[in-house]
Scaffold this motif. Structure first.
Motif, PDB file in Angstrom:
ATOM      1  N   LEU A  80       0.825  -1.204   0.000  1.00 55.15           N
ATOM      2  CA  LEU A  80       0.000   0.000   0.000  1.00 55.15           C
ATOM      3  C   LEU A  80       0.863   1.260   0.000  1.00 55.15           C
ATOM      4  CD1 LEU A  80      -2.958  -0.778   2.432  1.00 55.15           C
ATOM      5  CD2 LEU A  80      -3.118  -0.236   0.002  1.00 55.15           C
ATOM      6  N   ILE A  81       1.926   1.262   0.800  1.00 61.08           N
ATOM      7  CA  ILE A  81       2.822   2.420   0.839  1.00 61.08           C
ATOM      8  C   ILE A  81       3.475   2.628  -0.515  1.00 61.08           C
ATOM      9  CG2 ILE A  81       4.960   3.320   1.842  1.00 61.08           C
ATOM     10  CD1 ILE A  81       4.178   1.975   4.462  1.00 61.08           C
ATOM     11  N   LEU A  82       3.950   1.548  -1.132  1.00 62.10           N
ATOM     12  CA  LEU A  82       4.588   1.678  -2.441  1.00 62.10           C
ATOM     13  C   LEU A  82       3.560   2.037  -3.512  1.00 62.10           C
ATOM     14  CD1 LEU A  82       7.502   1.487  -3.261  1.00 62.10           C
ATOM     15  CD2 LEU A  82       7.127  -0.862  -3.997  1.00 62.10           C
ATOM     16  N   GLY A  83       2.318   1.594  -3.329  1.00 65.86           N
ATOM     17  CA  GLY A  83       1.269   1.990  -4.259  1.00 65.86           C
ATOM     18  C   GLY A  83       1.007   3.484  -4.229  1.00 65.86           C
ATOM     19  N   ALA A  84       1.168   4.105  -3.053  1.00 70.25           N
ATOM     20  CA  ALA A  84       1.029   5.559  -2.952  1.00 70.25           C
ATOM     21  C   ALA A  84       2.091   6.258  -3.789  1.00 70.25           C
ATOM     22  CB  ALA A  84       1.135   5.994  -1.496  1.00 70.25           C
ATOM     23  N   ARG A  85       3.299   5.719  -3.798  1.00 68.16           N
ATOM     24  CA  ARG A  85       4.364   6.309  -4.628  1.00 68.16           C
ATOM     25  C   ARG A  85       3.981   6.266  -6.096  1.00 68.16           C
ATOM     26  NH1 ARG A  85      10.599   4.335  -4.265  1.00 68.16           N
ATOM     27  NH2 ARG A  85      10.465   5.576  -2.345  1.00 68.16           N
ATOM     28  N   VAL A  86       3.448   5.141  -6.550  1.00 68.56           N
ATOM     29  CA  VAL A  86       3.061   5.011  -7.962  1.00 68.56           C
ATOM     30  C   VAL A  86       1.935   5.980  -8.298  1.00 68.56           C
ATOM     31  CG1 VAL A  86       2.099   3.452  -9.686  1.00 68.56           C
ATOM     32  CG2 VAL A  86       3.824   2.616  -8.094  1.00 68.56           C
ATOM     33  N   SER A  87       0.898   6.030  -7.454  1.00 69.97           N
ATOM     34  CA  SER A  87      -0.245   6.889  -7.746  1.00 69.97           C
ATOM     35  C   SER A  87       0.145   8.365  -7.748  1.00 69.97           C
ATOM     36  CB  SER A  87      -1.352   6.642  -6.713  1.00 69.97           C
ATOM     37  OG  SER A  87      -1.888   5.350  -6.850  1.00 69.97           O
ATOM     38  N   LEU A  88       0.911   8.799  -6.762  1.00 66.51           N
ATOM     39  CA  LEU A  88       1.313  10.205  -6.711  1.00 66.51           C
ATOM     40  C   LEU A  88       2.273  10.550  -7.843  1.00 66.51           C
ATOM     41  CD1 LEU A  88       1.765  10.731  -2.861  1.00 66.51           C
ATOM     42  CD2 LEU A  88      -0.131  11.463  -4.300  1.00 66.51           C
ATOM     43  N   ALA A  89       3.143   9.608  -8.213  1.00 64.70           N
ATOM     44  CA  ALA A  89       4.052   9.865  -9.331  1.00 64.70           C
ATOM     45  C   ALA A  89       3.284  10.014 -10.639  1.00 64.70           C
ATOM     46  CB  ALA A  89       5.076   8.732  -9.445  1.00 64.70           C
ATOM     47  N   VAL A  90       2.290   9.145 -10.855  1.00 64.92           N
ATOM     48  CA  VAL A  90       1.470   9.259 -12.065  1.00 64.92           C
ATOM     49  C   VAL A  90       0.722  10.581 -12.062  1.00 64.92           C
ATOM     50  CG1 VAL A  90      -0.547   8.314 -13.255  1.00 64.92           C
ATOM     51  CG2 VAL A  90       1.236   6.781 -12.434  1.00 64.92           C
ATOM     52  N   GLY A  91       0.131  10.946 -10.911  1.00 67.36           N
ATOM     53  CA  GLY A  91      -0.587  12.212 -10.838  1.00 67.36           C
ATOM     54  C   GLY A  91       0.308  13.403 -11.112  1.00 67.36           C
ATOM     55  N   LEU A  92       1.508  13.418 -10.516  1.00 66.09           N
ATOM     56  CA  LEU A  92       2.422  14.543 -10.702  1.00 66.09           C
ATOM     57  C   LEU A  92       2.873  14.668 -12.149  1.00 66.09           C
ATOM     58  CD1 LEU A  92       4.145  16.814  -9.527  1.00 66.09           C
ATOM     59  CD2 LEU A  92       5.897  15.119  -8.994  1.00 66.09           C
ATOM     60  N   MET A  93       3.328  13.577 -12.744  1.00 65.42           N
ATOM     61  CA  MET A  93       3.812  13.635 -14.124  1.00 65.42           C
ATOM     62  C   MET A  93       2.680  13.959 -15.095  1.00 65.42           C
ATOM     63  SD  MET A  93       6.998  13.257 -13.847  1.00 65.42           S
ATOM     64  CE  MET A  93       7.336  13.187 -15.602  1.00 65.42           C
ATOM     65  N   ALA A  94       1.504  13.390 -14.856  1.00 62.39           N
ATOM     66  CA  ALA A  94       0.371  13.670 -15.737  1.00 62.39           C
ATOM     67  C   ALA A  94      -0.021  15.141 -15.669  1.00 62.39           C
ATOM     68  CB  ALA A  94      -0.814  12.780 -15.359  1.00 62.39           C
ATOM     69  N   VAL A  95      -0.013  15.718 -14.458  1.00 68.06           N
ATOM     70  CA  VAL A  95      -0.359  17.130 -14.316  1.00 68.06           C
ATOM     71  C   VAL A  95       0.677  18.009 -15.008  1.00 68.06           C
ATOM     72  CG1 VAL A  95      -0.496  19.001 -12.633  1.00 68.06           C
ATOM     73  CG2 VAL A  95      -1.775  16.897 -12.261  1.00 68.06           C
ATOM     74  N   LEU A  96       1.956  17.692 -14.850  1.00 72.38           N
ATOM     75  CA  LEU A  96       2.995  18.487 -15.504  1.00 72.38           C
ATOM     76  C   LEU A  96       2.860  18.441 -17.019  1.00 72.38           C
ATOM     77  CD1 LEU A  96       6.137  17.632 -13.317  1.00 72.38           C
ATOM     78  CD2 LEU A  96       4.743  19.710 -13.283  1.00 72.38           C
ATOM     79  N   ILE A  97       2.626  17.238 -17.564  1.00 69.53           N
ATOM     80  CA  ILE A  97       2.472  17.111 -19.017  1.00 69.53           C
ATOM     81  C   ILE A  97       1.223  17.842 -19.493  1.00 69.53           C
ATOM     82  CG2 ILE A  97       2.057  15.457 -20.893  1.00 69.53           C
ATOM     83  CD1 ILE A  97       3.762  13.456 -19.335  1.00 69.53           C
ATOM     84  N   SER A  98       0.114  17.659 -18.776  1.00 66.92           N
ATOM     85  CA  SER A  98      -1.138  18.286 -19.196  1.00 66.92           C
ATOM     86  C   SER A  98      -1.061  19.807 -19.106  1.00 66.92           C
ATOM     87  CB  SER A  98      -2.301  17.765 -18.344  1.00 66.92           C
ATOM     88  OG  SER A  98      -2.148  18.140 -16.990  1.00 66.92           O
ATOM     89  N   LEU A  99      -0.398  20.336 -18.076  1.00 64.37           N
ATOM     90  CA  LEU A  99      -0.261  21.786 -17.954  1.00 64.37           C
ATOM     91  C   LEU A  99       0.663  22.343 -19.026  1.00 64.37           C
ATOM     92  CD1 LEU A  99      -0.093  22.507 -14.116  1.00 64.37           C
ATOM     93  CD2 LEU A  99      -2.010  22.777 -15.675  1.00 64.37           C
ATOM     94  N   LEU A 100       1.745  21.642 -19.301  1.00 63.12           N
ATOM     95  CA  LEU A 100       2.673  22.122 -20.324  1.00 63.12           C
ATOM     96  C   LEU A 100       1.973  22.246 -21.672  1.00 63.12           C
ATOM     97  CD1 LEU A 100       5.555  22.861 -21.172  1.00 63.12           C
ATOM     98  CD2 LEU A 100       5.985  20.430 -21.561  1.00 63.12           C
TER      99      LEU A 100
END
Length: 374
Positions: A164-184
């Motif tokens: 579960l802890i490592l799953g949080a890393r995956v979910s937050l990483a996907v959210g962060l990268m997706a937001v950066l790409i979408s904003l750019l």
């Protein structure tokens, strides 16, 4: 209407955004756990993928005594940074035992097999486990440990809390990268369409309307097929499917702001269009952009969970919350519903936290509603 002091305005905003503060606390805690990762996980092996089939489907809070038997292949030592990012090779085979006793140069253990089977008695040579001859009390301290599985184990005997802890890393990483790409992409396209207008606006608006009409999940699946399966592919696919919302927002803001007097003054002074957009228009709409970024963050986490549940997300053994639900949803009707409920609750909690922050940001940047009317 009366004027209020900055302190009163700050207190008024704080009272209206208290739920957002709670959401921000949840996000910070999740990010803290995600960054530390393997340093705070009970199972610090790569991808928290240490399996022990004898310990599969154990209830939360179950405690076992384990005999640590060194593996034949020697694992290389890693530094703390490598361990924090990638975990470390598991050096021992964990043998669950019920009892143990020393007899000569051997240790006799009752190896736990399952709740239905009787323990199997086995003998291990002390020299096979310990590098050198040590007293029995020191041997027990170094090679026999007790582990509590606070959230139980999955069907493969892996620690649920670690995954579960490592799953949080995956979910937050996907959210962060997706937001950066979408904003750019979104800010660039929206600024160009709103500022230049004409055929550029018509062409870009047509593209935005076409993508806006497609369901986000289907678009992400199509992009996943084109890019392939994997974590980086998910970053790109989710980001490319979410830029339209940011572009539409930025386009509307730019159309409104470019009519302002200070923009006309900048044009009269001979400033280039690039400078006007980057230094005079975009900085004045940072509030709405932050709101859409927070909203997209929650949407990206949901999209990633949906993709993982359908089998298009990060591939096993990488732990994702959606993938954990996919592996265990059949146990909801059995006595192990927690296997699917726990990752589902994690998704719900983190998405709810981002929605609270989105609402708080929207209220905080709503300047007109900050005045007090009598």
């Amino acid at each position: 209407m009366i004027n209020i002091t900055p302190a009163q305005r700050t207190w008024k905003i704080f009272k209206r955004t208290k739920p957002a503060v709670a959401g921000l606390v949840i996000i910070i805690m999740a990010a803290f756990a995600a960054v530390l990762g393997y340093l705070i996980m009970p199972d610090d092996s790569a991808n928290a993928n240490h399996m022990n089939l004898a310990l599969s489907l154990k209830k939360p809070g179950t405690t076992f005594t384990l005999l640590l038997v060194p593996k034949e292949d020697k694992a290389e030592a890693v530094n703390i940074l490598h361990k924090m990012l990638f975990g470390k090779p598991f050096r021992y085979q964990e043998v669950p035992i019920k009892n143990h006793l020393f007899k000569g140069d051997s240790i006799i253990v009752d190896e736990y097999l399952s709740d239905e089977d009787k323990p199997e008695r086995k003998a291990y040579a002390l020299a096979q486990i310990a590098a050198s001859k040590i007293p029995e009390n020191q041997f027990v301290k170094q090679h026999i440990t007790t582990r509590t599985f606070w959230l139980g184990t999955d069907i493969y005997g892996r620690d649920m809390l670690s995954r579960l802890i490592l799953g949080a890393r995956v979910s937050l990483a996907v959210g962060l990268m997706a937001v950066l790409i979408s904003l750019l992409i979104g800010v660039t396209v929206g600024a160009l369409a709103g500022y230049y207008g004409g055929w550029i606006d018509s062409a870009l608006s047509w593209l935005m309307n076409i993508l806006w009409s497609l369901p986000a999940l289907l678009l992400v699946i199509a992009l996943s097929f084109a890019l392939g399966k994997g974590l980086w592919q998910i970053f790109i696919a989710v980001g490319l499917s979410m830029w339209v919302e940011a572009a539409r927002l930025v386009r509307g803001q730019v159309i409104s702001l470019k009519q302002a007097e200070y923009i006309e003054a900048a044009k009269a002074l001979g400033y280039t269009n690039r400078r006007i957009i980057s230094r005079h228009i975009l900085p004045n709409m940072i509030g709405p952009v932050l709101v859409i970024a927070s909203s997209n963050f929650a949407s990206a986490i949901l999209l990633e969970a949906g993709l993982s549940f359908l089998g298009f997300g990060a591939q096993p053994p990488v732990p994702t919350w959606g993938g954990m639900i996919r592996e265990h949803y059949g146990y909801i009707v059995m006595d192990a519903a927690y296997l699917a409920v726990l990752p589902g609750l994690a998704i719900m909690l983190i998405v709810y936290a981002f929605n609270l922050v989105t609402t708080g940001l929207r209220d905080a940047f709503d300047i007109k509603s900050q005045n007090i009317r009598l």
